[in-house]
Design an enzyme around this catalytic site. Structure first.
Site, PDB file in Angstrom:
ATOM      1  N   HIS A  46       6.450  11.129  -4.272  1.00 36.14           N
ATOM      2  CA  HIS A  46       6.084   9.691  -4.727  1.00 36.14           C
ATOM      3  C   HIS A  46       5.636   9.399  -6.188  1.00 36.14           C
ATOM      4  CE1 HIS A  46       5.475   4.856  -4.650  1.00 36.14           C
ATOM      5  NE2 HIS A  46       3.978   5.451  -5.254  1.00 36.14           N
ATOM      6  N   GLU A  90       9.108  -1.382  -7.756  1.00 31.69           N
ATOM      7  CA  GLU A  90       8.148  -0.281  -6.996  1.00 31.69           C
ATOM      8  C   GLU A  90       8.746  -0.838  -5.180  1.00 31.69           C
ATOM      9  OE1 GLU A  90       6.746   2.255  -6.396  1.00 31.69           O
ATOM     10  OE2 GLU A  90       6.270   2.719  -8.686  1.00 31.69           O
ATOM     11  N   HIS A  92       6.092  -0.510  -1.181  1.00 30.33           N
ATOM     12  CA  HIS A  92       5.026  -0.052  -1.198  1.00 30.33           C
ATOM     13  C   HIS A  92       4.640  -0.444   0.736  1.00 30.33           C
ATOM     14  CE1 HIS A  92       0.242  -0.282  -1.564  1.00 30.33           C
ATOM     15  NE2 HIS A  92       1.736   0.945  -2.857  1.00 30.33           N
ATOM     16  N   ASN A  93       7.053   1.014   1.410  1.00 31.98           N
ATOM     17  CA  ASN A  93       6.636   1.005   2.432  1.00 31.98           C
ATOM     18  C   ASN A  93       5.834   1.680   3.489  1.00 31.98           C
ATOM     19  OD1 ASN A  93       8.851   0.014   1.397  1.00 31.98           O
ATOM     20  ND2 ASN A  93       9.973   1.895   1.169  1.00 31.98           N
ATOM     21  N   ARG A 113       0.525  -4.647 -12.647  1.00 31.08           N
ATOM     22  CA  ARG A 113      -0.001  -3.709 -13.361  1.00 31.08           C
ATOM     23  C   ARG A 113       0.832  -2.717 -14.665  1.00 31.08           C
ATOM     24  NH1 ARG A 113      -3.578  -3.415  -9.422  1.00 31.08           N
ATOM     25  NH2 ARG A 113      -2.851  -1.594  -8.881  1.00 31.08           N
ATOM     26  N   ASP A 268      -2.273   2.353 -15.799  1.00 28.94           N
ATOM     27  CA  ASP A 268      -2.048   1.383 -15.203  1.00 28.94           C
ATOM     28  C   ASP A 268      -2.635   2.514 -14.388  1.00 28.94           C
ATOM     29  OD1 ASP A 268      -2.059   0.797 -12.610  1.00 28.94           O
ATOM     30  OD2 ASP A 268      -0.483   0.761 -11.837  1.00 28.94           O
ATOM     31  N   GLY A 552      13.299   2.584 -11.863  1.00 29.75           N
ATOM     32  CA  GLY A 552      13.057   2.552 -10.519  1.00 29.75           C
ATOM     33  C   GLY A 552      12.044   3.397 -10.041  1.00 29.75           C
TER      34      GLY A 552
END
Length: 765
Positions: A46, A90, A92-93, A113, A268, A552
């Protein structure tokens, strides 16, 4: 006899044996536990993109309007009038599959953020969502939780959710896709990059205290597949917990300190937490940093240094501040009731050191003196900052076509019989307004075209003065796993063409693209082939339309019980409406107006390959996807945009416009009829292939009869096919001799499915 061997620490942290040896070589010694933990999160899939970086380099990313391209917190574009726009997408799967509400909520918080860390005020969120079938109770539970999380966070923090997608399909059973895009605006001179520059400058941690929630939250969860529900349940503590009200205070505090030029850089704290923020700012600034772990506020007792350094607790930012500005920064933090702590010092060593002991010894901050002596502090970790941020392994993983690819391509879905086109059409209609009705899309009162249209349009106002520029920003997010399952390259290109057409029918021209590449296990050669092909498909469409990719996200290991999801590259495209004198018509009809079909189906391939109709009739993944003529699609998009803006005939001559994509011409016409409450009558239809073919690069225009001739001449001059297909009016949907339905039946089918399935329709509003 039982095997009592203990798994090595590096393997338990997700590092391979080869990666462990590479770390030893970089350090010239054995790493300790804290250092291994830091490498494990920073070298995770990630955070490091170690399996995809080699492919992402092929995207075109430069253009005159690009101020910041890939590799930063967000892409930034110059849109004129002294205004810059920041955009980011982004995923957040995996957190959302484990804990839907918090997984989705913190996905929104993280993307916000990313935007205000650049100096931009977030003004809009989009949410491309994908879940398992509505018939599956767990999929419904995930969907309800995700939608609640997005609305609960976005509505509370005060940023409107203005659109997105909602797709239900068996490929996402157990592994939903929760992608979130955010758009922000700022004066061009406020642009700030996350750099730790200036030896002796201070690292100030702003926002929430650090807890054990979110340790490995996205860095680890997003870098491995799921096995079973019991094991997944054990991962719940790794999901972050969000606080939108803290985020709102943090937004205002950070924007004020950036406006006052009190920060050298802002970063962030997302994936990998403090480790990421400190190593990234140091590496990008060509510097080092000493971080004092005891100076970091925690909200749980006895937290270990590795927990503090890798926690992904939400609502935290790192600001690099000159010592002379510290008092002013702390004053802003107090005014906004945001905690602020000096946790580190910028050095010239190039090393990221984690220290245990007294924090930075600050001198008289008013006079600009500050010290960074370690005193009696103990060094807990000492690693090159660039080795964490820029020197993660780079894998060129094996790529291989699926073994059954040629077999599937030889079977054409065009040969499948269509027994009842009317019933098939009704089954494909689905109104997702239940989803976006949970969101407040009118915050800031900028939203001109609300959710439900082909794209969302926002007024472009100056971020400081609020003065309306008379122009607009348009946003769309699009993905189509059915197309890409047949041909990931052609499917990705077609996805982008759909995005460009979605903007065109609202009068917008595309200026930038961001993408979220959602794929299965990268250790499977077929998955890496899908990813590589999709990158090239996106790239070809970007080059044809001369649109840059400015950033991306890659989300891998999207699999459940060993089955990879269908390849799902999602595009987020930003456009500009040069004259926003009135809202674009959208998918509207007007009684007695003519219906024009603009553009032409692609040549070659199978008309129904990759279509929704084929997927529901035994033809999923079969055939050869028709390749879009990209230059022709660009001509069509530009000609449609001109027509919608009234540059050809008087403005308002095009009373409705809708792109043709998922569900084909039949669904496009049905959606226009439902939106307007007006029927449609189309004359000849060349069989169900013409009704349900989904090749993009086409649009339906509803045009006043007196303007048809001028528009036909306009499209002919642009070398764009156009033909009259019927008229609007009445209370029936009649498509040749294949479909004859009452408008009431179409409306009921369109609006009933989703609310009835989700919470019995009881959570509306």
């Amino acid at each position: 006899m039982a095997n009592t061997s203990v798994e090595p620490t590096h393997r338990a942290l997700g590092l391979t044996d080869d990666e462990y040896e590479e770390i030893r070589e970089r350090l010239g010694r054995d790493p300790n536990h804290l250092e291994l933990a830091m490498y494990s999160v920073m070298w995770s899939e990630h955070c490091s993109y170690k399996s995809s970086r080699i492919h992402l380099k092929r995207f075109p990313s430069t253009a005159p309007q690009v101020l910041v391209g890939p590799g930063e917190g967000a892409g930034v574009l110059d849109v004129g009038d002294g205004i810059a726009v920041a955009i980011r997408i982004e995923s957040h799967n995996h957190p959302s599959a484990i804990e839907p509400y918090q997984g989705a909520a913190t996905g929104v918080g993280g993307i916000l953020r990313d935007i205000f860390s650049m100096g931009a005020r977030p003004i809009a969120v989009m949410d491309p969502l994908r879940f398992g079938p509505l018939e599956d109770p767990r999929s419904r539970w995930i969907a309800e939780g995700v939608v609640s999380g997005i609305s609960g966070y976005g509505n509370s923090v005060g940023v409107p959710t203005v659109g997105g997608e909602t797709v239900f399909d068996p490929t996402y059973s157990g592994n939903p896709l929760v992608n979130v895009l955010c758009l922000g605006v700022m004066p061009t001179e406020r642009l700030v990059l996350g750099r730790a520059e200036g030896v002796g400058n201070l690292a100030v941690l702003l926002g929430s205290s650090t807890g054990r929630d979110g340790i490995g939250g996205v860095s680890v969860l997003a870098s491995a597949g799921f096995s079973d529900s019991e094991a997944d349940a054990e991962k719940r503590p790794s999901v972050q917990v969000g606080d939108p009200f803290e985020e709102k205070r943090l937004i205002e505090a950070c924007l004020e300190l950036l406006s006052e030029e009190l920060a050298v850089g802002v970063q962030d704290l997302g994936g990998a937490g403090i480790t990421c923020a400190t190593s990234e700012t140091a590496a990008k600034g060509g510097a080092g940093m000493d971080v004092y772990v005891d100076a970091i506020p925690t909200r749980e007792p006895a937290m270990e240094p590795f927990e503090v350094m890798t926690s992904e607790s939400q609502e935290r930012m790192l600001a690099i501040v000159e010592p002379s500005n510290l008092d002013a920064v702390l004053a802003i933090a107090r005014r906004w009731e945001v905690n602020a702590s000096v946790v580190g010092v910028v050095t010239d060593t190039g090393q990221l050191r984690v220290l245990d002991g007294p924090g930075p010894q600050l001198g008289d901050t008013d006079s600009g003196a500050a010290g960074g002596a370690t005193g009696n502090a103990t060094v807990l970790a000492d690693v090159p900052a660039v080795s964490l941020e820029n020197e993660a392994p780079l894998y060129d993983r094996e790529r291989r076509e699926p073994e059954d690819l040629e077999h599937r391509r030889a079977q054409s879905p065009d040969d499948i019989e269509c027994a009842d086109p009317a019933a098939d059409l009704l089954s494909m209609l689905a109104d997702t307004s239940w989803v976006w009705s949970q969101y407040d899309h009118m915050l800031f009162l900028n939203t001109v075209t609300p959710p439900g249209a082909d794209a969302s349009v926002l007024r472009l106002k100056h971020p400081d003065t609020g003065v309306d520029t008379g122009r607009g920003l348009a946003l769309t997010t699009d993905g189509n796993h059915l197309w890409c399952a047949v041909d990931p390259r052609a499917g990705a290109a077609a996805t982008l063409v759909e995005s460009f057409m979605n903007l065109a029918v609202l009068g917008a021209r595309p200026i930038a693209m961001v993408n979220c590449l959602n794929f299965g296990n990268p250790e499977h050669p077929e998955v890496m082939w899908q990813l590589s092909e999709s990158v090239d498909g996106f790239g070809e469409a970007l080059e044809a339309f001369e649109v840059p990719c400015v950033g991306g996200n890659v989300s891998l290991y999207n699999e459940s019980l060993g089955t990879d999801i269908d390849p799902t590259p999602v595009a987020g495209v930003l456009g500009v409406v040069d004259r926003l004198e009135r809202p674009a018509p959208g998918p509207q009809l007007e009684t007695d107006a003519e219906l024009l079909l603009v553009g032409s189906p692609a040549t070659g391939g199978d008309a129904l390959s990759g279509s929704t109709w084929a997927a529901t009739h035994g033809g999923r993944g079969l055939g050869q996807f028709p390749v879009v003529d990209l230059p022709a699609a660009r001509r069509c998009a530009e000609a449609v945009r001109s027509a919608v803006l009234g540059e050809v005939a008087p403005q308002g001559s095009v009373v409705g416009a809708h792109d043709v994509a998922s569900g084909g011409l039949a669904v496009a016409l049905a959606e226009m009829a439902v939106t307007s409450g007006i029927g449609v009558r189309v004359g000849e239809v060349g069989g169900h292939h013409e009704l349900f073919s989904e090749t993009p690069g086409r649009a339906v225009l509803c045009v006043g009869s007196e303007h048809v001739g001028a528009l036909e001449a306009h499209f002919a001059a642009a070398d764009v096919p156009v033909r009259r297909i019927g008229r609007a009016g009445g209370d029936r949907l009649v498509l040749g001799d294949l479909v004859d339905l009452s408008l009431q039946a179409v409306v009921e089918s369109h609006r009933g499915a989703l609310p009835d399935a989700l919470a019995g329709g009881t959570t509306q509003g």
